[in-house]
Design a protein around this motif. Sequence first.
Motif, PDB file in Angstrom:
ATOM      1  N   PRO A 197       0.722  -1.087  -0.017  1.00 26.92           N
ATOM      2  CA  PRO A 197       0.032  -0.017  -0.204  1.00 26.92           C
ATOM      3  C   PRO A 197       0.903   1.361  -0.008  1.00 26.92           C
ATOM      4  CG  PRO A 197       0.140  -0.831   2.202  1.00 26.92           C
ATOM      5  CD  PRO A 197       0.745  -1.782   1.357  1.00 26.92           C
ATOM      6  N   ALA A 198       0.426   2.431  -0.677  1.00 27.75           N
ATOM      7  CA  ALA A 198       1.035   3.542  -0.653  1.00 27.75           C
ATOM      8  C   ALA A 198       0.174   4.793  -0.876  1.00 27.75           C
ATOM      9  CB  ALA A 198       1.990   3.402  -1.969  1.00 27.75           C
ATOM     10  N   PHE A 199       0.826   5.855  -0.169  1.00 28.99           N
ATOM     11  CA  PHE A 199       0.102   7.312  -0.321  1.00 28.99           C
ATOM     12  C   PHE A 199       1.192   8.225  -0.613  1.00 28.99           C
ATOM     13  CE2 PHE A 199      -1.231  10.996   2.509  1.00 28.99           C
ATOM     14  CZ  PHE A 199      -1.622  11.554   1.438  1.00 28.99           C
ATOM     15  N   TRP A 200       1.262   8.834  -2.002  1.00 35.40           N
ATOM     16  CA  TRP A 200       2.449   9.278  -2.611  1.00 35.40           C
ATOM     17  C   TRP A 200       2.075  10.469  -3.625  1.00 35.40           C
ATOM     18  CZ3 TRP A 200       4.314   7.450  -7.427  1.00 35.40           C
ATOM     19  CH2 TRP A 200       3.610   6.237  -8.130  1.00 35.40           C
ATOM     20  N   ALA A 201       3.223  11.214  -4.039  1.00 32.90           N
ATOM     21  CA  ALA A 201       2.929  12.272  -4.614  1.00 32.90           C
ATOM     22  C   ALA A 201       4.069  12.400  -5.801  1.00 32.90           C
ATOM     23  CB  ALA A 201       3.047  13.702  -3.932  1.00 32.90           C
ATOM     24  N   LEU A 202       3.691  12.680  -7.213  1.00 31.94           N
ATOM     25  CA  LEU A 202       4.653  12.829  -8.219  1.00 31.94           C
ATOM     26  C   LEU A 202       4.571  14.194  -8.852  1.00 31.94           C
ATOM     27  CD1 LEU A 202       4.015   9.234 -10.401  1.00 31.94           C
ATOM     28  CD2 LEU A 202       6.320  10.256  -9.432  1.00 31.94           C
ATOM     29  N   GLY A 203       5.691  14.663  -9.235  1.00 29.37           N
ATOM     30  CA  GLY A 203       6.000  15.961 -10.010  1.00 29.37           C
ATOM     31  C   GLY A 203       4.763  16.095 -11.348  1.00 29.37           C
ATOM     32  N   SER A 204       4.102  17.103 -11.497  1.00 29.18           N
ATOM     33  CA  SER A 204       3.281  17.154 -12.707  1.00 29.18           C
ATOM     34  C   SER A 204       3.939  17.035 -14.241  1.00 29.18           C
ATOM     35  CB  SER A 204       2.523  18.560 -12.509  1.00 29.18           C
ATOM     36  OG  SER A 204       3.711  19.434 -12.733  1.00 29.18           O
ATOM     37  N   LEU A 250      -1.547  10.357  -5.255  1.00 26.15           N
ATOM     38  CA  LEU A 250      -1.694   9.008  -5.531  1.00 26.15           C
ATOM     39  C   LEU A 250      -2.096   8.246  -4.249  1.00 26.15           C
ATOM     40  CD1 LEU A 250       0.759   9.987  -7.550  1.00 26.15           C
ATOM     41  CD2 LEU A 250       0.029   8.057  -8.908  1.00 26.15           C
ATOM     42  N   LEU A 251      -2.889   7.026  -4.425  1.00 21.55           N
ATOM     43  CA  LEU A 251      -3.387   6.319  -3.485  1.00 21.55           C
ATOM     44  C   LEU A 251      -3.447   4.862  -4.178  1.00 21.55           C
ATOM     45  CD1 LEU A 251      -6.242   7.999  -1.707  1.00 21.55           C
ATOM     46  CD2 LEU A 251      -4.128   7.290  -0.447  1.00 21.55           C
ATOM     47  N   ASN A 252      -2.713   3.943  -3.760  1.00 22.55           N
ATOM     48  CA  ASN A 252      -2.945   2.427  -4.523  1.00 22.55           C
ATOM     49  C   ASN A 252      -2.529   1.330  -3.681  1.00 22.55           C
ATOM     50  OD1 ASN A 252       0.113   3.332  -4.801  1.00 22.55           O
ATOM     51  ND2 ASN A 252       0.345   1.481  -5.847  1.00 22.55           N
ATOM     52  N   LEU A 253      -2.783   0.301  -4.017  1.00 19.53           N
ATOM     53  CA  LEU A 253      -2.390  -0.809  -3.453  1.00 19.53           C
ATOM     54  C   LEU A 253      -2.030  -1.966  -4.217  1.00 19.53           C
ATOM     55  CD1 LEU A 253      -4.639  -2.825  -0.543  1.00 19.53           C
ATOM     56  CD2 LEU A 253      -2.407  -3.628  -1.391  1.00 19.53           C
ATOM     57  N   ALA A 254      -0.435  -1.900  -4.457  1.00 20.74           N
ATOM     58  CA  ALA A 254       0.147  -2.918  -5.640  1.00 20.74           C
ATOM     59  C   ALA A 254       0.180  -4.343  -4.767  1.00 20.74           C
ATOM     60  CB  ALA A 254       1.506  -2.245  -5.878  1.00 20.74           C
ATOM     61  N   VAL A 255       0.413  -5.265  -5.609  1.00 20.66           N
ATOM     62  CA  VAL A 255       0.843  -6.572  -5.244  1.00 20.66           C
ATOM     63  C   VAL A 255       2.211  -6.861  -5.866  1.00 20.66           C
ATOM     64  CG1 VAL A 255       0.226  -9.007  -5.248  1.00 20.66           C
ATOM     65  CG2 VAL A 255      -1.527  -7.015  -4.982  1.00 20.66           C
ATOM     66  N   GLY A 256       2.974  -7.559  -5.011  1.00 25.38           N
ATOM     67  CA  GLY A 256       4.483  -7.634  -5.677  1.00 25.38           C
ATOM     68  C   GLY A 256       5.127  -6.675  -6.145  1.00 25.38           C
ATOM     69  N   GLY A 257       6.573  -6.935  -6.651  1.00 26.78           N
ATOM     70  CA  GLY A 257       7.314  -5.671  -7.165  1.00 26.78           C
ATOM     71  C   GLY A 257       8.556  -5.728  -6.461  1.00 26.78           C
ATOM     72  N   ALA A 258       9.210  -4.763  -6.833  1.00 33.47           N
ATOM     73  CA  ALA A 258      10.669  -4.473  -6.258  1.00 33.47           C
ATOM     74  C   ALA A 258      10.724  -4.469  -4.746  1.00 33.47           C
ATOM     75  CB  ALA A 258      11.223  -3.366  -7.116  1.00 33.47           C
ATOM     76  N   PHE A 259       9.952  -3.542  -4.262  1.00 31.47           N
ATOM     77  CA  PHE A 259      10.103  -3.305  -2.798  1.00 31.47           C
ATOM     78  C   PHE A 259       9.709  -4.485  -1.877  1.00 31.47           C
ATOM     79  CE2 PHE A 259       8.958  -0.159   0.669  1.00 31.47           C
ATOM     80  CZ  PHE A 259      10.156  -0.546   1.495  1.00 31.47           C
ATOM     81  N   PRO A 260       8.644  -4.918  -2.162  1.00 28.83           N
ATOM     82  CA  PRO A 260       8.176  -6.284  -1.318  1.00 28.83           C
ATOM     83  C   PRO A 260       8.984  -7.518  -1.518  1.00 28.83           C
ATOM     84  CG  PRO A 260       6.306  -5.597  -3.008  1.00 28.83           C
ATOM     85  CD  PRO A 260       7.378  -4.609  -2.751  1.00 28.83           C
ATOM     86  N   ASN A 261       9.511  -7.567  -2.716  1.00 27.13           N
ATOM     87  CA  ASN A 261      10.348  -8.634  -3.073  1.00 27.13           C
ATOM     88  C   ASN A 261      11.719  -8.425  -2.131  1.00 27.13           C
ATOM     89  OD1 ASN A 261       8.653  -9.573  -4.863  1.00 27.13           O
ATOM     90  ND2 ASN A 261       9.748  -9.159  -6.552  1.00 27.13           N
TER      91      ASN A 261
END
Length: 488
Positions: free
Chosen positions: A161-168, A280-291
């Motif tokens: 899970p993540a709560f984050w911001a990206l440059g426009s 952004l709000l999202n809930l990812a599954v798998g990927g570099a960080f959890p791995n």
Amino acid sequence: MRTSRTRPRRHRRTTVLAGLTAAAIALAGAFTVATTGPARGDVPAAPGWNLAWSDDFNGASGALPSSANWQIDTGHGYPGGPGNWGTGEIQNYTASPDNLSLDGNGNLRITPLRDGAGNWTSGRIETRRADFKAPAGGTLRIEGRIQMPNVTGNAALGYWPAFWALGSPYRGNYWNWPGIGEFDIMENVNGINSVWGVLHCGVNPGGPCNETTGLGNSRACPGAGCQSAFHTYRFEWDRSVTPNALRWYVDDQLFHSVTESRLGAATWADMTNHAGYFLLLNLAVGGAFPNALGGSTPTAETVPGRPMLVDYVGVWTRGGSGTTDPPTDPPTGTSTLVLRSGGALGAAQSAASSVTVASAGGGNYDGTPHSPQTFTATGVTRAYDGGSTQFDVFADSGTTIANGQQVKVSYDRTGDGTWDRTETYQYFATDPVPGYEHYTQAKGLKASTGSHGNLVGGTVKVEIWNAIGNGPGTVGVGNQSFVRIPFG
């Protein structure tokens, strides 16, 4: 949540801080919210701060989040962007209420699901506004009250899970990360009782933000665990101090900070001297960080169906000259022109809005503008930089089947009424599901005439129409759709 062309980015440092000094905690300020219990029912007041934007996710159970505030990301990546969202995550994001909906109790619910074949789906949204920025001489505050998915141990392997911001400037480019900046306000993986706060900037790999890891820190959630209770996650961008500073908090306790002097003036400018950020709000599954923290994830033991709950998200400012630095029109020193309400091309407007694109009426207008929405910038003087046109148009045709919106960009070098260069792009077949999609130059050039050269008092025109289909469409304007012209 971005990456370079070849390297996934969310491989985080793994040290969990056990606690903080009393002095560090004292810096957090006096605003306190409860960390457990159901949704508050409103966005709490923050004395001394001005509320610039918020969503408290009130609404009927099963409803999608407000389309005025949020756009829904779907699939495995942005069109023309890196696959698997640049991070190696495996889920397919959908607009289904099964994955993304209000819970009827004042929360947004993002739920990862797995089908019988082992395929994962989940949800991801981003704000329509992309101009959240600290005012000159003031401070920006971004905050959310969130309960991470209530799952731990082997059953949580792969949860992200993540709560984050990206440059426009990321919108419509998708390859300029990390230079445009990323603020990870809250991240968690694999059900660990810890919150990570991370800054991404500069170049990848390496650079001043040590990419792809980023500059981060982490700590256990105060009191109740991150997974078992709501906690408040806050990020501040402070331009009232020298050097300027970024700060991360959980339940008002400071646990990470980065200052401009640590990065250098050029890197800081790249991530701050643009229109602002989207959330952004999202809930990812798998990927570099959890791995990185749990081996190959998810596993057969991972349990689907445990949602992330978001009570509210709010953006505040304090001090300074306003919500954002006053824009110029068209923007000075940038090649990005936003499609504005009223038919102009220029700087981003503070409010998102939309225009209707007329139906093709069953005809075929592939390559030929038909009742287009037209956006124009005049008096443009800039040198050709040898590049090519890029654009990102937020297009939606609701539930209409087989609509295809099309873009034509034209350049009049001297403003004499002669189009010295025209570019017509392949039409974009919008899906019959409510929600905006990204139509970019990645669809490919259908036809072009003439050649580029320097603009001296020139004109740039963007036309958008439905090339095929039987229904009208919608295009987001104000701060949502833009063209990036190849001129310095």
